[in-house]
Design a protein around this motif. Structure first.
Motif, PDB file in Angstrom:
ATOM      1  N   SER A 107       0.932  -1.150  -0.063  1.00  0.00           N
ATOM      2  CA  SER A 107       0.072  -0.073   0.034  1.00  0.00           C
ATOM      3  C   SER A 107       0.761   1.225   0.031  1.00  0.00           C
ATOM      4  CB  SER A 107      -1.191  -0.093   1.006  1.00  0.00           C
ATOM      5  OG  SER A 107      -0.319  -0.007   2.428  1.00  0.00           O
ATOM      6  N   HIS A 108       1.986   1.227   0.847  1.00  0.00           N
ATOM      7  CA  HIS A 108       2.822   2.623   0.795  1.00  0.00           C
ATOM      8  C   HIS A 108       3.318   2.850  -0.599  1.00  0.00           C
ATOM      9  CE1 HIS A 108       5.960  -0.580   1.378  1.00  0.00           C
ATOM     10  NE2 HIS A 108       7.020   0.343   0.923  1.00  0.00           N
ATOM     11  N   VAL A 109       3.726   1.825  -1.295  1.00  0.00           N
ATOM     12  CA  VAL A 109       4.184   1.940  -2.736  1.00  0.00           C
ATOM     13  C   VAL A 109       3.165   2.570  -3.607  1.00  0.00           C
ATOM     14  CG1 VAL A 109       5.124   0.764  -4.704  1.00  0.00           C
ATOM     15  CG2 VAL A 109       6.137   0.428  -2.745  1.00  0.00           C
ATOM     16  N   VAL A 110       1.906   1.933  -3.599  1.00  0.00           N
ATOM     17  CA  VAL A 110       0.637   2.177  -4.342  1.00  0.00           C
ATOM     18  C   VAL A 110       0.457   3.754  -4.185  1.00  0.00           C
ATOM     19  CG1 VAL A 110      -1.804   2.119  -4.709  1.00  0.00           C
ATOM     20  CG2 VAL A 110      -0.186  -0.111  -4.454  1.00  0.00           C
ATOM     21  N   SER A 111       0.561   4.101  -3.016  1.00  0.00           N
ATOM     22  CA  SER A 111       0.208   5.732  -2.784  1.00  0.00           C
ATOM     23  C   SER A 111       1.117   6.563  -3.302  1.00  0.00           C
ATOM     24  CB  SER A 111       0.081   5.812  -0.863  1.00  0.00           C
ATOM     25  OG  SER A 111       1.236   5.938  -0.468  1.00  0.00           O
ATOM     26  N   LYS A 112       2.451   6.066  -3.100  1.00  0.00           N
ATOM     27  CA  LYS A 112       3.567   7.075  -3.904  1.00  0.00           C
ATOM     28  C   LYS A 112       3.290   6.803  -5.428  1.00  0.00           C
ATOM     29  CE  LYS A 112       6.210   7.519  -0.139  1.00  0.00           C
ATOM     30  NZ  LYS A 112       6.143   8.806   0.287  1.00  0.00           N
ATOM     31  N   ALA A 113       3.055   5.856  -5.962  1.00  0.00           N
ATOM     32  CA  ALA A 113       2.673   5.700  -7.485  1.00  0.00           C
ATOM     33  C   ALA A 113       1.469   6.599  -7.815  1.00  0.00           C
ATOM     34  CB  ALA A 113       2.422   4.198  -7.842  1.00  0.00           C
ATOM     35  N   ARG A 114       0.616   6.665  -7.062  1.00  0.00           N
ATOM     36  CA  ARG A 114      -0.789   7.433  -7.542  1.00  0.00           C
ATOM     37  C   ARG A 114      -0.324   8.957  -7.465  1.00  0.00           C
ATOM     38  NH1 ARG A 114      -5.138   4.364  -3.661  1.00  0.00           N
ATOM     39  NH2 ARG A 114      -5.575   2.847  -5.108  1.00  0.00           N
ATOM     40  N   ASP A 115       0.530   9.233  -6.364  1.00  0.00           N
ATOM     41  CA  ASP A 115       1.056  10.593  -6.216  1.00  0.00           C
ATOM     42  C   ASP A 115       1.909  10.835  -7.637  1.00  0.00           C
ATOM     43  OD1 ASP A 115       1.345  12.952  -4.689  1.00  0.00           O
ATOM     44  OD2 ASP A 115       3.407  12.622  -4.297  1.00  0.00           O
ATOM     45  N   ALA A 116       2.773  10.048  -7.908  1.00  0.00           N
ATOM     46  CA  ALA A 116       3.723  10.455  -8.942  1.00  0.00           C
ATOM     47  C   ALA A 116       2.559  10.500 -10.269  1.00  0.00           C
ATOM     48  CB  ALA A 116       4.829   9.298  -9.339  1.00  0.00           C
ATOM     49  N   GLY A 117       1.879   9.652 -10.463  1.00  0.00           N
ATOM     50  CA  GLY A 117       0.978   9.776 -11.487  1.00  0.00           C
ATOM     51  C   GLY A 117       0.070  10.955 -11.764  1.00  0.00           C
ATOM     52  N   TYR A 118      -0.377  11.427 -10.379  1.00  0.00           N
ATOM     53  CA  TYR A 118      -1.053  12.712 -10.242  1.00  0.00           C
ATOM     54  C   TYR A 118      -0.315  13.973 -10.647  1.00  0.00           C
ATOM     55  CZ  TYR A 118      -3.747  16.454  -7.903  1.00  0.00           C
ATOM     56  OH  TYR A 118      -4.584  17.659  -7.785  1.00  0.00           O
ATOM     57  N   LYS A 119       0.880  13.790 -10.062  1.00  0.00           N
ATOM     58  CA  LYS A 119       2.087  14.959 -10.276  1.00  0.00           C
ATOM     59  C   LYS A 119       2.253  15.095 -11.823  1.00  0.00           C
ATOM     60  CE  LYS A 119       2.387  16.246  -6.010  1.00  0.00           C
ATOM     61  NZ  LYS A 119       3.152  15.909  -4.888  1.00  0.00           N
ATOM     62  N   LEU A 120       2.360  13.947 -12.481  1.00  0.00           N
ATOM     63  CA  LEU A 120       2.841  13.958 -13.756  1.00  0.00           C
ATOM     64  C   LEU A 120       1.709  14.654 -14.718  1.00  0.00           C
ATOM     65  CD1 LEU A 120       4.745  13.266 -16.051  1.00  0.00           C
ATOM     66  CD2 LEU A 120       3.573  11.125 -16.411  1.00  0.00           C
ATOM     67  N   ALA A 160       8.175  13.510  -6.544  1.00  0.00           N
ATOM     68  CA  ALA A 160       7.272  12.321  -6.428  1.00  0.00           C
ATOM     69  C   ALA A 160       7.800  11.050  -6.953  1.00  0.00           C
ATOM     70  CB  ALA A 160       5.992  12.518  -7.076  1.00  0.00           C
ATOM     71  N   ARG A 161       8.630  11.200  -7.998  1.00  0.00           N
ATOM     72  CA  ARG A 161       9.002   9.952  -8.671  1.00  0.00           C
ATOM     73  C   ARG A 161      10.188   9.462  -7.837  1.00  0.00           C
ATOM     74  NH1 ARG A 161      11.821  11.484 -13.523  1.00  0.00           N
ATOM     75  NH2 ARG A 161      13.430  11.956 -12.379  1.00  0.00           N
ATOM     76  N   GLU A 162      10.976  10.349  -7.238  1.00  0.00           N
ATOM     77  CA  GLU A 162      12.101  10.007  -6.549  1.00  0.00           C
ATOM     78  C   GLU A 162      11.702   9.172  -5.238  1.00  0.00           C
ATOM     79  OE1 GLU A 162      14.374  13.420  -6.118  1.00  0.00           O
ATOM     80  OE2 GLU A 162      15.302  13.367  -8.027  1.00  0.00           O
ATOM     81  N   GLU A 163      10.614   9.923  -4.509  1.00  0.00           N
ATOM     82  CA  GLU A 163      10.190   9.118  -3.359  1.00  0.00           C
ATOM     83  C   GLU A 163       9.447   7.600  -3.924  1.00  0.00           C
ATOM     84  OE1 GLU A 163       7.072  11.427  -1.561  1.00  0.00           O
ATOM     85  OE2 GLU A 163       8.457  13.243  -1.247  1.00  0.00           O
ATOM     86  N   LEU A 164       8.965   7.521  -4.910  1.00  0.00           N
ATOM     87  CA  LEU A 164       8.400   6.422  -5.590  1.00  0.00           C
ATOM     88  C   LEU A 164       9.592   5.307  -5.455  1.00  0.00           C
ATOM     89  CD1 LEU A 164       6.108   4.426  -6.741  1.00  0.00           C
ATOM     90  CD2 LEU A 164       6.475   5.749  -9.060  1.00  0.00           C
ATOM     91  N   MET A 165      10.443   5.715  -6.320  1.00  0.00           N
ATOM     92  CA  MET A 165      11.576   4.898  -6.619  1.00  0.00           C
ATOM     93  C   MET A 165      12.257   4.389  -5.315  1.00  0.00           C
ATOM     94  SD  MET A 165      13.403   6.696 -10.011  1.00  0.00           S
ATOM     95  CE  MET A 165      14.547   5.720 -10.082  1.00  0.00           C
ATOM     96  N   GLU A 166      12.388   5.113  -4.360  1.00  0.00           N
ATOM     97  CA  GLU A 166      12.878   4.814  -2.969  1.00  0.00           C
ATOM     98  C   GLU A 166      11.989   3.718  -2.229  1.00  0.00           C
ATOM     99  OE1 GLU A 166      15.435   4.172   0.078  1.00  0.00           O
ATOM    100  OE2 GLU A 166      15.874   5.353  -1.757  1.00  0.00           O
ATOM    101  N   ALA A 167      10.523   4.004  -2.408  1.00  0.00           N
ATOM    102  CA  ALA A 167       9.764   3.044  -1.714  1.00  0.00           C
ATOM    103  C   ALA A 167       9.724   1.721  -2.534  1.00  0.00           C
ATOM    104  CB  ALA A 167       8.268   3.591  -1.776  1.00  0.00           C
ATOM    105  N   MET A 168       9.859   1.853  -3.905  1.00  0.00           N
ATOM    106  CA  MET A 168      10.138   0.430  -4.521  1.00  0.00           C
ATOM    107  C   MET A 168      11.151  -0.085  -4.503  1.00  0.00           C
ATOM    108  SD  MET A 168       8.909   1.783  -8.493  1.00  0.00           S
ATOM    109  CE  MET A 168       7.294   2.126  -9.156  1.00  0.00           C
ATOM    110  N   ARG A 169      12.520   0.367  -4.125  1.00  0.00           N
ATOM    111  CA  ARG A 169      13.560  -0.237  -3.942  1.00  0.00           C
ATOM    112  C   ARG A 169      13.538  -0.878  -2.461  1.00  0.00           C
ATOM    113  NH1 ARG A 169      16.039   4.965  -4.773  1.00  0.00           N
ATOM    114  NH2 ARG A 169      16.636   4.749  -6.974  1.00  0.00           N
TER     115      ARG A 169
END
Length: 151
Positions: A95-108, A136-145
């Motif tokens: 779920s924490h990655v999903v929320s970051k992915a949604r945020d990155a998509g929204y910011k894009l 947002a993308r950098e935060e997403l990538m860190e959560a993914m890692r």
């Protein structure tokens, strides 16, 4: 034949079969975990690739005022499958990655909207939108890692 020999033979067979079954089970769990990690990693890469391709179209258009490019910008997220790949990611990711992915998509999408509205790369609102997406993308990538390491 003595009964102790028979019992010890049977006990040895049970122990041998049991240890083989246990080893197979452990190997299966390890392989299944590795397949799950690879599937998750693949989903992450596909989503990041879609984000990057859409961002490239948007960024390119922010440097020029070509009407054809603006039409491409409007459909950039759709053309590169950002939403589809986000939905795939949502099925697999924590779920924490999903929320970051949604945020990155929204910011894009916000970055896209600013460019479609006529802002150019050097305009403050365009630069702010671009930086917000990048963060947002950098935060997403860190959560993914972290998620891949934990999986």
């Amino acid at each position: 034949m003595e009964w102790t020999t028979l019992v010890s033979t049977m006990l040895g067979a049970v122990i041998g079969v049991g240890s083989t079954l246990l080893a197979d089970r452990l190997r299966w769990r390890r392989d299944a975990g590795e397949r799950d990690r690879e599937l998750l990693r693949s989903s992450y890469v596909q989503f990041l690739e879609a984000l990057t391709q859409a961002r490239d179209v948007i960024s390119q258009a922010s440097r020029a005022s070509n009407p054809t490019q603006l039409e491409q910008v409007q459909s950039a997220l759709l053309e590169h499958g950002v939403h589809v790949k986000q939905y795939q990611l949502e099925l697999l990711a924590p779920s924490h990655v999903v929320s970051k992915a949604r945020d990155a998509g929204y910011k894009l999408a916000l970055y896209r909207d600013v460019v479609v509205a006529g802002a150019r790369r050097d305009d403050p609102e365009c630069a702010d939108a671009r930086r917000a997406f990048r963060a947002a993308r950098e935060e997403l990538m860190e959560a993914m890692r972290l998620a891949v390491v934990r999986a």
